[in-house]
Design a protein around this motif. Structure first.
Motif, PDB file in Angstrom:
ATOM      1  N   SER A 284       5.907 -11.646   1.434  1.00 53.44           N
ATOM      2  CA  SER A 284       5.982 -12.037   2.252  1.00 53.44           C
ATOM      3  C   SER A 284       6.446 -11.646   3.709  1.00 53.44           C
ATOM      4  O   SER A 284       6.817 -10.443   2.587  1.00 53.44           O
ATOM      5  N   ILE A 285       6.230 -11.853   4.448  1.00 56.95           N
ATOM      6  CA  ILE A 285       6.318 -11.326   5.892  1.00 56.95           C
ATOM      7  C   ILE A 285       7.786 -10.970   5.662  1.00 56.95           C
ATOM      8  O   ILE A 285       8.061 -10.306   7.116  1.00 56.95           O
ATOM      9  N   PHE A 286       8.293 -11.783   5.308  1.00 55.89           N
ATOM     10  CA  PHE A 286      10.273 -11.841   5.416  1.00 55.89           C
ATOM     11  C   PHE A 286      10.802 -11.381   4.172  1.00 55.89           C
ATOM     12  O   PHE A 286      12.057 -12.205   4.228  1.00 55.89           O
ATOM     13  N   GLY A 287      10.239 -10.084   3.259  1.00 58.36           N
ATOM     14  CA  GLY A 287      10.658 -10.368   2.222  1.00 58.36           C
ATOM     15  C   GLY A 287      10.545  -8.544   2.638  1.00 58.36           C
ATOM     16  O   GLY A 287       9.320  -7.913   3.225  1.00 58.36           O
ATOM     17  N   LYS A 288      11.108  -7.521   1.567  1.00 57.25           N
ATOM     18  CA  LYS A 288      11.412  -6.162   1.354  1.00 57.25           C
ATOM     19  C   LYS A 288       9.854  -5.849   0.302  1.00 57.25           C
ATOM     20  O   LYS A 288      10.363  -6.230  -0.804  1.00 57.25           O
ATOM     21  N   PRO A 289       9.204  -4.693   0.028  1.00 53.44           N
ATOM     22  CA  PRO A 289       8.180  -4.740  -1.642  1.00 53.44           C
ATOM     23  C   PRO A 289       9.440  -3.601  -1.871  1.00 53.44           C
ATOM     24  O   PRO A 289      10.161  -3.204  -1.444  1.00 53.44           O
ATOM     25  N   SER A 290       8.983  -3.450  -3.064  1.00 52.49           N
ATOM     26  CA  SER A 290       9.297  -2.611  -3.732  1.00 52.49           C
ATOM     27  C   SER A 290       8.402  -1.370  -3.506  1.00 52.49           C
ATOM     28  O   SER A 290       9.341  -0.178  -4.360  1.00 52.49           O
ATOM     29  N   GLU A 291       7.782  -0.941  -3.195  1.00 49.54           N
ATOM     30  CA  GLU A 291       7.321   0.379  -2.646  1.00 49.54           C
ATOM     31  C   GLU A 291       6.507   0.482  -1.342  1.00 49.54           C
ATOM     32  O   GLU A 291       5.761  -0.825  -1.125  1.00 49.54           O
ATOM     33  N   TRP A 292       6.424   1.112  -0.327  1.00 49.18           N
ATOM     34  CA  TRP A 292       5.882   1.315   0.217  1.00 49.18           C
ATOM     35  C   TRP A 292       4.639   1.583   0.475  1.00 49.18           C
ATOM     36  O   TRP A 292       4.917   2.800  -0.264  1.00 49.18           O
ATOM     37  N   VAL A 293       3.635   1.060   0.905  1.00 44.55           N
ATOM     38  CA  VAL A 293       2.103   1.787   1.380  1.00 44.55           C
ATOM     39  C   VAL A 293       1.771   1.662   2.307  1.00 44.55           C
ATOM     40  O   VAL A 293       1.762   1.150   2.799  1.00 44.55           O
ATOM     41  N   ASN A 294       1.033   2.841   2.377  1.00 43.10           N
ATOM     42  CA  ASN A 294       1.270   3.938   3.354  1.00 43.10           C
ATOM     43  C   ASN A 294      -0.875   3.093   3.699  1.00 43.10           C
ATOM     44  O   ASN A 294      -1.185   4.050   3.098  1.00 43.10           O
ATOM     45  N   ALA A 295      -0.993   2.966   4.986  1.00 40.97           N
ATOM     46  CA  ALA A 295      -1.929   1.870   5.332  1.00 40.97           C
ATOM     47  C   ALA A 295      -2.835   3.178   5.580  1.00 40.97           C
ATOM     48  O   ALA A 295      -4.087   3.485   6.029  1.00 40.97           O
ATOM     49  N   ILE A 296      -2.476   4.355   6.454  1.00 48.04           N
ATOM     50  CA  ILE A 296      -2.947   5.542   7.270  1.00 48.04           C
ATOM     51  C   ILE A 296      -4.250   5.609   6.100  1.00 48.04           C
ATOM     52  O   ILE A 296      -5.253   6.036   6.716  1.00 48.04           O
ATOM     53  N   PRO A 297      -4.166   6.160   4.861  1.00 51.20           N
ATOM     54  CA  PRO A 297      -5.052   6.910   4.172  1.00 51.20           C
ATOM     55  C   PRO A 297      -5.696   6.641   4.068  1.00 51.20           C
ATOM     56  O   PRO A 297      -7.169   6.826   3.456  1.00 51.20           O
ATOM     57  N   ILE A 298      -5.788   4.824   3.275  1.00 49.60           N
ATOM     58  CA  ILE A 298      -6.631   4.095   2.893  1.00 49.60           C
ATOM     59  C   ILE A 298      -7.599   3.631   3.827  1.00 49.60           C
ATOM     60  O   ILE A 298      -9.068   3.760   4.130  1.00 49.60           O
ATOM     61  N   VAL A 299      -6.972   3.364   5.215  1.00 46.54           N
ATOM     62  CA  VAL A 299      -7.876   3.551   6.021  1.00 46.54           C
ATOM     63  C   VAL A 299      -8.416   4.655   7.053  1.00 46.54           C
ATOM     64  O   VAL A 299      -9.862   4.147   7.165  1.00 46.54           O
ATOM     65  N   ASP A 300      -8.033   5.685   7.214  1.00 49.26           N
ATOM     66  CA  ASP A 300      -8.370   6.691   6.747  1.00 49.26           C
ATOM     67  C   ASP A 300      -9.756   6.765   6.060  1.00 49.26           C
ATOM     68  O   ASP A 300     -10.950   7.233   5.792  1.00 49.26           O
ATOM     69  N   LYS A 301     -10.071   6.215   4.886  1.00 54.76           N
ATOM     70  CA  LYS A 301     -11.013   6.594   3.527  1.00 54.76           C
ATOM     71  C   LYS A 301     -12.271   5.686   3.991  1.00 54.76           C
ATOM     72  O   LYS A 301     -13.283   5.655   4.005  1.00 54.76           O
ATOM     73  N   CYS A 302     -11.482   4.339   4.142  1.00 56.51           N
ATOM     74  CA  CYS A 302     -12.371   3.271   4.306  1.00 56.51           C
ATOM     75  C   CYS A 302     -12.708   2.813   5.844  1.00 56.51           C
ATOM     76  O   CYS A 302     -13.687   1.576   5.911  1.00 56.51           O
TER      77      CYS A 302
END
Length: 387
Positions: A284-302
């Motif tokens: 949820s936008i109100f919760g914290k995930p168990s791991e952080w995923v960095n969007a930048i390298p994904i967007v960089d490729k995609c």
């Protein structure tokens, strides 16, 4: 009026197994969930092949989400979505992802590394497979049924070899990791609210017959208020072993469940079968995930592929599912030192906002990466780089 007790339990008042039995002593039928294809031992099963191409049918989607929301929050707590991915598109989605994820795991094992973050690495390794896999609108629709919009998403491949042992019954995110002496500090409303912060799921990347040990569930157990205090106790473990429901799956099926339901992976008693699934955690936008995923390298490729997809589809259900899988939909947490200096804390754009804006006004590769980096820097402490 006397203020009611708002604690689930006290440490000197352990949860009672009779209370869990009362919670779980119920059943559902097809009359409860009209769109379900069948009910197996209280677990509703939906055959999504019946609804192929109908993910934009507003009435159908609302009715499905109503049922899924009730199942996950107030009903049995787990749901099977048969053919979450289409068989005729297998090599472009699950099959392709399976091949690449195994390559990533093999490559990293040769370097004595463990490939946990196959989500980001899949995007780096094979753009088209990543885009195809996470453009699935059914993933977005079941996620939103419990969590609403703006969720964050991560995934990892799980492979259980022959002889793999069963897990003890447990609850997961987020308080499932806490000991009873820590759980007891959270009042009833917070323990109940924890049920709505995360959705768990798995997409079968292989068949999962019963001997391979697919996940076992105790239907309705997420409704047991004292569950976070109780799930490690011997009598609750024994009750789970006597009453769990195993869920065999076929390749491309998905299972989604409230992380507060008592569940456990089973024993793989085969001698030659590797059970394989893509495990999914949606927050949820109100919760914290168990791991952080960095969007930048994904967007960089995609990014170029996403731009081409947007030009063809605009903000289609598939496009939105991909955006929500890639970018964070919440602007927090932030560094107040940075944010107060650089602008309105309440007016900040999320990563999803920036990706959508970039697609809409056709930002080039350099601009979207710059915007995402600036957004991340606003979240970081100015002292971060000195650590």
């Amino acid at each position: 009026m006397v203020c009611p007790k708002n604690r689930v339990y006290y440490l000197d008042q352990p949860p009672l197994i009779e209370d869990l039995k009362r919670v779980c002593n119920r059943s559902v039928s097809k009359e409860t969930y009209l769109l379900a294809s069948e009910i197996q031992k209280n677990i509703p099963i939906y055959d999504l092949s019946k609804y192929a191409g109908q993910h934009t049918d507003k009435t159908l989607v609302e009715n499905l989400q109503d049922e899924w929301s009730h199942i996950l929050s107030q009903g049995p707590g787990a749901i099977v979505l048969k053919k979450t991915y289409a068989i005729d598109n297998l090599e472009q989605t699950v099959g392709g992802a399976n091949v690449i994820c195994h390559q990533i795991i093999d490559d990293e094992s040769h370097r004595n590394l463990k490939a946990y973050d196959v989500f980001t690495k899949l995007a780096k390794r094979t753009l088209q497979v990543f885009v195809n896999y996470y453009s699935n609108p059914w993933l977005a629709l079941v996620d939103e049924a419990l969590l609403g919009p703006g969720y964050s998403f991560n995934a990892t491949l799980n492979i259980v070899p022959p002889g793999g042992r069963a897990q003890p019954a447990h609850r997961n995110f987020h308080m499932g990791f806490f000991s009873p002496d820590k759980c007891v500090k959270f009042l009833r409303l917070l323990q109940i609210a924890n049920h709505t912060l995360t959705l768990q799921g798995a997409v079968a990347h292989s068949d999962m017959p019963l001997p391979s040990g697919p996940t076992r569930f105790l239907p309705f157990s997420q409704l047991f208020e004292a569950g976070y205090m109780a799930h490690r106790r011997d009598e609750f473990q024994e009750y789970f072993q006597e009453n769990y429901v195993p869920l065999p799956l076929e390749k491309v099926d998905g299972v989604f469940f409230n992380p507060s339901i008592l569940h456990a992976a089973g024993d793989n008693v085969t001698t030659d079968f590797y059970r394989c699934a893509q495990l999914i955690q949606v927050n949820s936008i109100f919760g914290k995930p168990s791991e952080w995923v960095n969007a930048i390298p994904i967007v960089d490729k995609c990014w170029q592929l996403m731009r081409e997809k947007y030009r063809k589809e605009v903000f289609s259900a598939q496009m939105m599912a991909l955006i929500q899988a890639v970018g964070d939909g919440y602007q927090f947490p932030v560094s107040l030192d940075n944010v107060v200096r650089n602008g309105d804390i309440f007016g900040m754009k999320t990563e999803q906002d920036l990706i959508m804006e970039g697609l809409e006004v056709d930002w080039d590769h350099e601009r979207i990466i710059q915007e995402l980096k600036s957004s991340q820097q606003r979240r970081m402490s100015p002292f971060f780089d000195t650590l």
